[in-house]
Design a protein around this motif. Sequence first.
Motif, short mmCIF file in Angstrom:
data_model
loop_
_atom_site.label_atom_id
_atom_site.label_comp_id
_atom_site.label_asym_id
_atom_site.label_seq_id
_atom_site.Cartn_x
_atom_site.Cartn_y
_atom_site.Cartn_z
N SER A 188 0.84 -1.20 0.00
CA SER A 188 0.00 0.00 0.00
C SER A 188 0.88 1.25 0.00
O SER A 188 2.09 1.18 0.27
CB SER A 188 -0.92 0.02 1.22
N GLY A 189 0.24 2.38 -0.27
CA GLY A 189 0.94 3.65 -0.29
C GLY A 189 1.46 4.10 1.05
O GLY A 189 2.18 5.10 1.14
N ARG A 190 1.13 3.40 2.11
CA ARG A 190 1.68 3.71 3.42
C ARG A 190 3.13 3.25 3.57
O ARG A 190 3.82 3.72 4.47
CB ARG A 190 0.84 3.04 4.52
N GLN A 191 3.55 2.35 2.72
CA GLN A 191 4.89 1.79 2.85
C GLN A 191 5.90 2.64 2.10
O GLN A 191 5.64 3.16 1.02
CB GLN A 191 4.88 0.34 2.37
N SER A 192 7.08 2.79 2.69
CA SER A 192 8.06 3.76 2.20
C SER A 192 8.53 3.46 0.78
O SER A 192 8.76 4.39 0.00
CB SER A 192 9.26 3.80 3.15
N ASP A 193 8.68 2.19 0.42
CA ASP A 193 9.16 1.89 -0.92
C ASP A 193 8.10 2.22 -1.98
O ASP A 193 8.42 2.64 -3.10
CB ASP A 193 9.63 0.44 -1.04
N VAL A 194 6.83 2.09 -1.62
CA VAL A 194 5.76 2.47 -2.54
C VAL A 194 5.74 3.99 -2.72
O VAL A 194 5.65 4.51 -3.83
CB VAL A 194 4.40 1.97 -2.03
N ALA A 195 5.84 4.72 -1.59
CA ALA A 195 5.85 6.19 -1.66
C ALA A 195 7.04 6.69 -2.48
O ALA A 195 6.93 7.62 -3.27
CB ALA A 195 5.87 6.78 -0.26
N VAL B 73 -3.11 6.86 -1.59
CA VAL B 73 -2.73 6.64 -0.19
C VAL B 73 -1.41 7.35 0.12
O VAL B 73 -1.26 8.03 1.15
CB VAL B 73 -2.62 5.14 0.12
N ALA B 74 -0.44 7.22 -0.77
CA ALA B 74 0.86 7.86 -0.57
C ALA B 74 0.73 9.38 -0.50
O ALA B 74 1.33 10.03 0.36
CB ALA B 74 1.82 7.46 -1.68
N VAL B 75 -0.09 9.95 -1.38
CA VAL B 75 -0.28 11.40 -1.39
C VAL B 75 -1.00 11.84 -0.12
O VAL B 75 -0.62 12.83 0.53
CB VAL B 75 -1.06 11.83 -2.64
N THR B 76 -2.04 11.12 0.27
CA THR B 76 -2.80 11.48 1.47
C THR B 76 -1.92 11.44 2.71
O THR B 76 -1.95 12.35 3.55
CB THR B 76 -4.00 10.53 1.64
N GLU B 77 -1.13 10.39 2.83
CA GLU B 77 -0.25 10.27 4.00
C GLU B 77 0.79 11.39 4.02
O GLU B 77 1.08 11.97 5.08
CB GLU B 77 0.45 8.91 3.99
N ARG B 78 1.34 11.72 2.88
CA ARG B 78 2.34 12.78 2.84
C ARG B 78 1.72 14.14 3.14
O ARG B 78 2.30 14.95 3.87
CB ARG B 78 3.04 12.79 1.48
N LEU B 79 0.54 14.41 2.63
CA LEU B 79 -0.15 15.65 2.94
C LEU B 79 -0.39 15.78 4.45
O LEU B 79 -0.23 16.86 5.03
CB LEU B 79 -1.48 15.72 2.21
N SER B 80 -0.79 14.69 5.08
CA SER B 80 -1.07 14.74 6.52
C SER B 80 0.17 15.09 7.33
O SER B 80 0.08 15.68 8.41
CB SER B 80 -1.65 13.41 6.99
N ARG B 81 1.35 14.73 6.82
CA ARG B 81 2.60 15.05 7.51
C ARG B 81 3.08 16.47 7.24
O ARG B 81 3.70 17.10 8.10
CB ARG B 81 3.70 14.06 7.11
N GLU B 82 2.78 16.99 6.06
CA GLU B 82 3.39 18.24 5.64
C GLU B 82 2.52 19.48 5.86
O GLU B 82 3.04 20.59 5.94
CB GLU B 82 3.80 18.16 4.17
N LEU B 83 1.22 19.31 5.99
CA LEU B 83 0.34 20.46 6.22
C LEU B 83 0.27 20.73 7.72
O LEU B 83 -0.78 20.61 8.36
CB LEU B 83 -1.04 20.21 5.62
N THR B 84 1.39 21.13 8.28
CA THR B 84 1.53 21.21 9.74
C THR B 84 0.83 22.40 10.36
O THR B 84 0.59 22.42 11.57
CB THR B 84 3.02 21.25 10.12
N ASP B 85 0.47 23.42 9.57
CA ASP B 85 -0.20 24.57 10.14
C ASP B 85 -1.71 24.40 10.16
O ASP B 85 -2.44 25.31 10.57
CB ASP B 85 0.17 25.84 9.38
N LEU B 86 -2.20 23.25 9.76
CA LEU B 86 -3.61 22.92 9.83
C LEU B 86 -3.80 21.69 10.72
O LEU B 86 -2.91 20.85 10.83
CB LEU B 86 -4.17 22.61 8.43
N SER B 87 -4.95 21.62 11.36
CA SER B 87 -5.28 20.42 12.13
C SER B 87 -5.78 19.37 11.14
O SER B 87 -6.90 19.47 10.62
CB SER B 87 -6.36 20.73 13.17
N VAL B 88 -4.94 18.38 10.87
CA VAL B 88 -5.23 17.41 9.81
C VAL B 88 -5.64 16.07 10.41
O VAL B 88 -5.02 15.58 11.36
CB VAL B 88 -4.00 17.21 8.89
N GLU B 89 -6.66 15.51 9.85
CA GLU B 89 -7.15 14.20 10.26
C GLU B 89 -7.31 13.34 9.01
O GLU B 89 -7.96 13.76 8.05
CB GLU B 89 -8.49 14.33 10.98
#
Length: 286
Positions: free
Chosen positions: A195-202, A251-267
């Motif tokens: 899945s896109g959660r895994q580092s090699d896929v991302a 999945v990879a894009v969603t996970e990365r967005l959740s880590r990088e949009l730090t000035d918003l409360s992301v869920e």
Amino acid sequence: MLFVIVSGLSGSGKSTALRTLEDAGFFITDNLPPELWGAMYDLVRASNIEKVAVSTDSRTREFLAALESSYVRLSRRYDNVRVLFLEANAEVLLGRYNLSRREHPLGETLMVDFARERELLAPLRAIADTVIDTTSLSAKQLSERVLQVFRLEQSFTLRLMSFGFKHSPPRDADLVLDVRSLPNPYYDPALRSKSGRQSDVAAYVFRDPEAEKFYEEVRDFVQTAATRARQSGRHSYTVAIGCTGGQHRSVAVTERLSRELTDLSVEVVDHRDMREVTGEREGAPV
């Protein structure tokens, strides 16, 4: 615990004030007779509820004779009782009623009702900690004033989800984005069942400069859209990221967005179509 009594003239914005407090985490009870304030306070305190707001206005006119005595009893027992009173001039109230076509709680001619209501609620206005004149305020401006009065922050959550277009886009998203132009790990046999959660896929998804540039444009657009939604008074905003099957790229894009949009409360609400352990599925790219 903070116990807020919200009152004021009909049409002055009490519903907006109560919604604002509810969105800020308050337990809300509307149209509560004054004689029940003490019982409500004891009930919510026993339930470990930290923020409570009750509304009392001319709809409870049969009980308004107890306004002052009920407030005195409550304020003598507790020092965390606040009264917020809302009002507006008669012309503005008349315009709001004509727009909504509602009947005034006192049921006579509107201008007479406004005058009687001011008289009925005068004791509560006299003891109010804060009086807000909403004559020239929009609903958004009133919400901001209420938040300022109680030193509250407007809550805002950016909700992210991934999905697969082959399973149809989600119907409850505010914004749907298509990332099917990114490199597809499905075509690498070693990555297909991951899945896109895994580092090699991302790493595969973002492997080349063009993919990275595309992602950055997506990130900046989501940032702008969410910020605008927050500024407009929204309390949440849902962005759905889609690829073909919902397993890798979205999945990879969603996970990365959740880590990088730090000035918003992301869920991250859901990876709707992701399978943690899969084999090939229907022979179609994901």
